[in-house]
Design an enzyme around this catalytic site. Sequence first.
Site, PDB file in Angstrom:
ATOM      1  N   GLU A 288     -25.243   1.807  10.266  1.00  0.00           N
ATOM      2  CA  GLU A 288     -24.412   2.901  10.445  1.00  0.00           C
ATOM      3  C   GLU A 288     -23.790   3.237  12.216  1.00  0.00           C
ATOM      4  O   GLU A 288     -23.783   2.155  13.217  1.00  0.00           O
ATOM      5  CB  GLU A 288     -25.311   4.521  10.674  1.00  0.00           C
TER       6      GLU A 288
ATOM      7  N   ARG B 239     -12.127  14.376   2.575  1.00  0.00           N
ATOM      8  CA  ARG B 239     -11.133  14.680   1.454  1.00  0.00           C
ATOM      9  C   ARG B 239     -12.890  15.900   0.529  1.00  0.00           C
ATOM     10  O   ARG B 239     -12.707  16.671  -0.355  1.00  0.00           O
ATOM     11  CB  ARG B 239     -11.164  13.998   0.753  1.00  0.00           C
TER      12      ARG B 239
ATOM     13  N   ALA C 207      -1.909  -2.826   3.189  1.00  0.00           N
ATOM     14  CA  ALA C 207      -2.971  -2.171   1.560  1.00  0.00           C
ATOM     15  C   ALA C 207      -3.879  -3.306   1.690  1.00  0.00           C
ATOM     16  O   ALA C 207      -4.020  -4.426   2.997  1.00  0.00           O
ATOM     17  CB  ALA C 207      -2.160  -3.097   0.612  1.00  0.00           C
TER      18      ALA C 207
ATOM     19  N   GLY D 201       1.169  -1.368  -0.469  1.00  0.00           N
ATOM     20  CA  GLY D 201       0.438   0.120   0.205  1.00  0.00           C
ATOM     21  C   GLY D 201       0.711   1.470   0.025  1.00  0.00           C
ATOM     22  O   GLY D 201       0.389   2.620   0.357  1.00  0.00           O
TER      23      GLY D 201
ATOM     24  N   TYR E 200     -16.275  -4.396   5.721  1.00  0.00           N
ATOM     25  CA  TYR E 200     -14.975  -4.208   5.838  1.00  0.00           C
ATOM     26  C   TYR E 200     -14.393  -3.695   6.696  1.00  0.00           C
ATOM     27  O   TYR E 200     -13.167  -4.122   7.417  1.00  0.00           O
ATOM     28  CB  TYR E 200     -14.080  -2.307   5.748  1.00  0.00           C
TER      29      TYR E 200
ATOM     30  N   ARG F 106     -25.334   4.534   5.650  1.00  0.00           N
ATOM     31  CA  ARG F 106     -24.896   3.433   5.604  1.00  0.00           C
ATOM     32  C   ARG F 106     -25.960   2.143   6.137  1.00  0.00           C
ATOM     33  O   ARG F 106     -26.641   2.852   6.261  1.00  0.00           O
ATOM     34  CB  ARG F 106     -23.577   3.106   6.222  1.00  0.00           C
TER      35      ARG F 106
ATOM     36  N   GLU G 270     -12.749   1.195  12.653  1.00  0.00           N
ATOM     37  CA  GLU G 270     -14.052   0.808  12.588  1.00  0.00           C
ATOM     38  C   GLU G 270     -13.604  -1.177  12.716  1.00  0.00           C
ATOM     39  O   GLU G 270     -15.825  -1.685  13.033  1.00  0.00           O
ATOM     40  CB  GLU G 270     -14.046   0.288  10.771  1.00  0.00           C
TER      41      GLU G 270
ATOM     42  N   GLN H 296      -1.827   7.294   1.043  1.00  0.00           N
ATOM     43  CA  GLN H 296      -1.810   7.867   1.648  1.00  0.00           C
ATOM     44  C   GLN H 296      -0.980   7.945   2.679  1.00  0.00           C
ATOM     45  O   GLN H 296       0.359   8.275   2.814  1.00  0.00           O
ATOM     46  CB  GLN H 296      -3.233   8.732   2.037  1.00  0.00           C
TER      47      GLN H 296
ATOM     48  N   SER I 283      -8.516  -1.057  12.316  1.00  0.00           N
ATOM     49  CA  SER I 283      -8.486  -0.133  12.148  1.00  0.00           C
ATOM     50  C   SER I 283     -10.185   0.268  13.754  1.00  0.00           C
ATOM     51  O   SER I 283     -10.572  -1.072  13.812  1.00  0.00           O
ATOM     52  CB  SER I 283      -9.541  -0.179  10.789  1.00  0.00           C
TER      53      SER I 283
ATOM     54  N   ARG J  39       0.369  -2.976  -7.656  1.00  0.00           N
ATOM     55  CA  ARG J  39       0.111  -3.841  -8.687  1.00  0.00           C
ATOM     56  C   ARG J  39       0.913  -3.835  -9.595  1.00  0.00           C
ATOM     57  O   ARG J  39       1.242  -2.469  -9.908  1.00  0.00           O
ATOM     58  CB  ARG J  39      -1.611  -3.353  -8.777  1.00  0.00           C
TER      59      ARG J  39
END
Length: 347
Positions: A283, A193, A83, A8, A151, A280, A129, A12, A127, A33
């Site tokens: 959510e 962003r 990644a 990755g 994810y 989502r 998440e 960013q 993460s 890749r």
Amino acid sequence: MKRALITGITGQDGSYLAEFLLEKGYEVHGVIRRVALEDPEHRLLRILHIKDQLQLHSASLESLPSLYRIFQKVKPDECYHLAAQSFVTYSFDDEFSTFNTNINGTHHILAALRDCAPNCRLYFAASSEMFGKVRETPQNELTPFHPRSAYGITKVAGFDLTRNYREAYGLHASCGILYNHESPRRGFEFVTRKITSYAARIKLGMAKNLQLGNLGAMRDWGHAREYVRAMWLMLQQDKPDDYVIATGEQHSVQECLEVAFSHLGLDYREFVAVDENFFRPAEVETLLGDASKAREKLGWSCEVQFQELIEEMVESDLELFQGRQKTIAPELVTPNTEQRPFSLANP
């Protein structure tokens, strides 16, 4: 000279980390890749300014043999596995691809490292998440996970895989549970962003409005440049461990709008509309991290405040759309002006 391998590296976090490690005197290798080598002006844009100082290797996370070859050739001292398919909205749309890339890819990295470079120290990008429907606020390393997207589920699986390889095979493998971290290099699909780029475009008369989903969602936002330093610090410890990396401050999407638009002398309420299509299916309303362990054991802290971060992104986007800024992210060469769902995830 220490040798580091980054998956990755074109993203960013990967680009900031590559810069950081080069400054530390590392020999830096990156996994990309093959398509990136065929279109470097677009796909390598975040690292073009340092490309001559990097050694890039083409491989696929879905291909264990290709990763084996790289680990056997490079023999890295440190590996940073960043990644992933990290856009939450896409993970709802294509769960199978997200699972294949994120879970199998992490498993392949761990297997290749164990067999080809067992003394290499590994960082896995977990993460916030993973906490999803949070059980407590703030969240720390002992807070139970309750992911609410494909994810998030894949990041829990990657976390468990990494911990298992650490315990079963003695690998020096650490997980960073990073909360949302942003910068001018953030992709347009991420909400910060999307907000800063549209604020700049509206200011310049290039757009008239912005559609968003849940303005009340609360997140813990920091600067990516500071968070990659935490990744490195984890691998400098004698013993591997897992760490929450966060600012400990929480802000809403609405606050992000207020800062971005007011910085340009605009009132966001005149330009922003809420579209329920951008919500989502499941959510995640609030995330707030407790980074006490990282502060105590790593000596890590963050200095960039929320308002400073958003204003930096706005200024960068203003320069971009005025034509003065040439390289920030691959998408910026021909910015997509289509209004799309946004993501509050962090890779």
